[in-house]
Scaffold this motif. Sequence first.
Motif, PDB file in Angstrom:
ATOM      1  N   THR A 122      51.083  -1.468   0.087  1.00 50.14           N
ATOM      2  CA  THR A 122      50.404  -0.187   0.257  1.00 50.14           C
ATOM      3  C   THR A 122      48.902  -0.408   0.431  1.00 50.14           C
ATOM      4  OG1 THR A 122      52.079   0.865  -1.116  1.00 50.14           O
ATOM      5  CG2 THR A 122      50.032   2.087  -0.754  1.00 50.14           C
ATOM      6  N   LEU A 123      48.332   0.274   1.442  1.00 50.98           N
ATOM      7  CA  LEU A 123      46.939   0.039   1.826  1.00 50.98           C
ATOM      8  C   LEU A 123      46.175   1.348   2.014  1.00 50.98           C
ATOM      9  CD1 LEU A 123      47.632  -2.568   4.667  1.00 50.98           C
ATOM     10  CD2 LEU A 123      46.826  -3.090   2.349  1.00 50.98           C
ATOM     11  N   PRO A 124      44.866   1.329   1.847  1.00 54.21           N
ATOM     12  CA  PRO A 124      44.062   2.480   2.276  1.00 54.21           C
ATOM     13  C   PRO A 124      44.220   2.682   3.783  1.00 54.21           C
ATOM     14  CG  PRO A 124      42.771   1.015   0.872  1.00 54.21           C
ATOM     15  CD  PRO A 124      44.042   0.284   1.200  1.00 54.21           C
ATOM     16  N   GLU A 213      47.864   3.871  11.137  1.00 55.26           N
ATOM     17  CA  GLU A 213      47.212   4.807  10.212  1.00 55.26           C
ATOM     18  C   GLU A 213      48.189   5.855   9.695  1.00 55.26           C
ATOM     19  OE1 GLU A 213      44.191   2.765  12.553  1.00 55.26           O
ATOM     20  OE2 GLU A 213      46.033   3.813  13.102  1.00 55.26           O
ATOM     21  N   ALA A 214      49.069   6.364  10.557  1.00 54.57           N
ATOM     22  CA  ALA A 214      50.051   7.361  10.126  1.00 54.57           C
ATOM     23  C   ALA A 214      51.000   6.768   9.100  1.00 54.57           C
ATOM     24  CB  ALA A 214      50.827   7.890  11.334  1.00 54.57           C
ATOM     25  N   SER A 215      51.405   5.532   9.318  1.00 56.42           N
ATOM     26  CA  SER A 215      52.311   4.873   8.387  1.00 56.42           C
ATOM     27  C   SER A 215      51.628   4.598   7.051  1.00 56.42           C
ATOM     28  CB  SER A 215      52.819   3.570   9.018  1.00 56.42           C
ATOM     29  OG  SER A 215      53.887   3.034   8.282  1.00 56.42           O
ATOM     30  N   GLU A 216      50.366   4.180   7.104  1.00 48.80           N
ATOM     31  CA  GLU A 216      49.603   3.967   5.866  1.00 48.80           C
ATOM     32  C   GLU A 216      49.460   5.269   5.083  1.00 48.80           C
ATOM     33  OE1 GLU A 216      46.700   0.353   7.451  1.00 48.80           O
ATOM     34  OE2 GLU A 216      46.195   2.450   7.846  1.00 48.80           O
ATOM     35  N   LEU A 217      49.153   6.352   5.793  1.00 45.95           N
ATOM     36  CA  LEU A 217      48.978   7.639   5.128  1.00 45.95           C
ATOM     37  C   LEU A 217      50.289   8.155   4.561  1.00 45.95           C
ATOM     38  CD1 LEU A 217      47.284  10.057   4.305  1.00 45.95           C
ATOM     39  CD2 LEU A 217      47.562  10.981   6.626  1.00 45.95           C
ATOM     40  N   TYR A 281      44.050   6.769  -2.357  1.00 44.09           N
ATOM     41  CA  TYR A 281      43.852   7.874  -1.429  1.00 44.09           C
ATOM     42  C   TYR A 281      42.456   8.477  -1.608  1.00 44.09           C
ATOM     43  CZ  TYR A 281      44.190  12.319   0.932  1.00 44.09           C
ATOM     44  OH  TYR A 281      43.931  13.380   1.757  1.00 44.09           O
ATOM     45  N   LEU A 282      42.040   8.651  -2.853  1.00 43.87           N
ATOM     46  CA  LEU A 282      40.719   9.210  -3.120  1.00 43.87           C
ATOM     47  C   LEU A 282      39.612   8.293  -2.608  1.00 43.87           C
ATOM     48  CD1 LEU A 282      41.390  10.613  -6.688  1.00 43.87           C
ATOM     49  CD2 LEU A 282      40.664  11.969  -4.709  1.00 43.87           C
ATOM     50  N   TRP A 283      39.874   7.001  -2.545  1.00 39.53           N
ATOM     51  CA  TRP A 283      38.895   6.077  -1.968  1.00 39.53           C
ATOM     52  C   TRP A 283      38.682   6.398  -0.495  1.00 39.53           C
ATOM     53  CZ3 TRP A 283      39.152   1.346   1.139  1.00 39.53           C
ATOM     54  CH2 TRP A 283      38.009   0.548   1.032  1.00 39.53           C
ATOM     55  N   ASN A 284      39.777   6.782   0.196  1.00 38.65           N
ATOM     56  CA  ASN A 284      39.673   7.231   1.577  1.00 38.65           C
ATOM     57  C   ASN A 284      39.089   8.633   1.685  1.00 38.65           C
ATOM     58  OD1 ASN A 284      42.587   5.479   2.564  1.00 38.65           O
ATOM     59  ND2 ASN A 284      40.628   5.226   3.540  1.00 38.65           N
ATOM     60  N   ASP A 285      39.495   9.516   0.761  1.00 36.26           N
ATOM     61  CA  ASP A 285      39.191  10.950   0.871  1.00 36.26           C
ATOM     62  C   ASP A 285      38.632  11.464  -0.456  1.00 36.26           C
ATOM     63  OD1 ASP A 285      39.090  13.627   1.506  1.00 36.26           O
ATOM     64  OD2 ASP A 285      41.265  13.937   1.513  1.00 36.26           O
ATOM     65  N   PRO A 286      37.388  11.136  -0.784  1.00 32.34           N
ATOM     66  CA  PRO A 286      36.824  11.527  -2.078  1.00 32.34           C
ATOM     67  C   PRO A 286      36.693  13.030  -2.267  1.00 32.34           C
ATOM     68  CG  PRO A 286      35.128  10.602  -0.641  1.00 32.34           C
ATOM     69  CD  PRO A 286      36.437  10.355   0.033  1.00 32.34           C
ATOM     70  N   ALA A 287      36.834  13.813  -1.194  1.00 33.43           N
ATOM     71  CA  ALA A 287      36.721  15.271  -1.313  1.00 33.43           C
ATOM     72  C   ALA A 287      38.028  15.922  -1.733  1.00 33.43           C
ATOM     73  CB  ALA A 287      36.261  15.864   0.019  1.00 33.43           C
ATOM     74  N   ALA A 288      39.077  15.130  -1.979  1.00 36.58           N
ATOM     75  CA  ALA A 288      40.397  15.693  -2.315  1.00 36.58           C
ATOM     76  C   ALA A 288      40.423  16.127  -3.778  1.00 36.58           C
ATOM     77  CB  ALA A 288      41.490  14.672  -2.034  1.00 36.58           C
TER      78      ALA A 288
END
Length: 427
Positions: A122-124, A213-217, A281-288
Amino acid sequence: MKVCVVALGKIGLPLAVQFAGKGHHVVGADVSERVVQLVNDGTVPFPGEADLDVKLKEAVAAGLLTATTDTTAAVAESDTVVVVVPLFVDGEGVPDFGWMDDATRAIAAGLRPGTLVSYETTLPVGTTRTRWAPMLEQGSGLTAGTDFFLVFSPERVLTGRVFADLRRYPKLVGGVDEASARRGVAFYEAVLDFDERPDLPRRNGVWDLGSAEASELAKLAETTYRDTNIGLANQFARFADTVGVDITKVIEACNTQPYSHIHQPGIAVGGHCIPVYPRMYLWNDPAATVVRAAREANAAMPTYAVDLLAAAIGELDGVDVLVLGAAYRGGVKETAFSGVFPTVAELRRRGANPYVSDPMYTADELAALDLPPHRGEPVRAVVVQADHAEYRSLGAADLPGVQVVVDGRRVTDPARWPGVRRVVIGG
């Protein structure tokens, strides 16, 4: 087909055995000489994985599976490389790519034209394209999508039931380009089997999600959903405690409606995945903000369980308390992000004397984890942290002198605790 599986851990080794079981020649690469020797001897290096012992022996005996510490050499002889090296994150969710960087450099050094490389760790979002592709290109002198193929395909299995989960769930694939995706789909169709039952997804099999990217997400999203759902259930449970409502009955009623899928509350969310990937996920999207609030709610549950104990028994200073379960979930000998650690820490902070017992761990193993083992000392209180099946038959007769049981997993039988105050999270 010749396949190299990099890292023979609790996911990588079952994958290697699965591929060999389909008739392919598999080389497992691992940095541990001990693991490599055990695998070459046909011996499982860790307990608890259903059917792995038999399947491993069969694969080794058939000459379809060998192991080595030389990743570069194994890659140089392979058509496909599957990477399952662990990725760690700190308490803030910042990834430590150290082990994966080392493995990727070793892979690059042996990479040949035409090889497919599939990352399953699992990856960012964006890591496959922006980190691994350049690193592989630089180390090999080859170009991704032209000279070699690169995909991300997340593992979607639980330890203890890997082979069953490989059959049960669609395999997701996302390439850095269309050619890579086609190669990835063809590979997994050749090495996996899929159950076909009415209760399973209609399109069971291998799914091309259109991009790495879709698969990672997809992997981050499905796991973050579970953490967020549990966080909501825990907040419902805490409110239910204030109004005298049994939250399990409420959740059962809600879930009869087809659009409601509320999970169960509990003392902790542990394991390698659910508490970790929302941080990633928050590392990618801190606004979540929703994701962050759920993670904080779940992280607060061990303290809440100790709050319930204090409310039931009074001052905890000097009280001997037995925490049942070191594992993060029942039936699994694994303590990754287990709720036992914050529970014991909170009991100590309040002056209690905590002990820990787990049917899967010896006293010495618990002590090595800095968990004080229970050696039969009398205790006044019990906190159930893991839902081991053994706790269903446990009762007051087994622990004389216990006054309060806080069951953080609703696994105990109330009829077995006469005269003992039994408290559950959410009524």
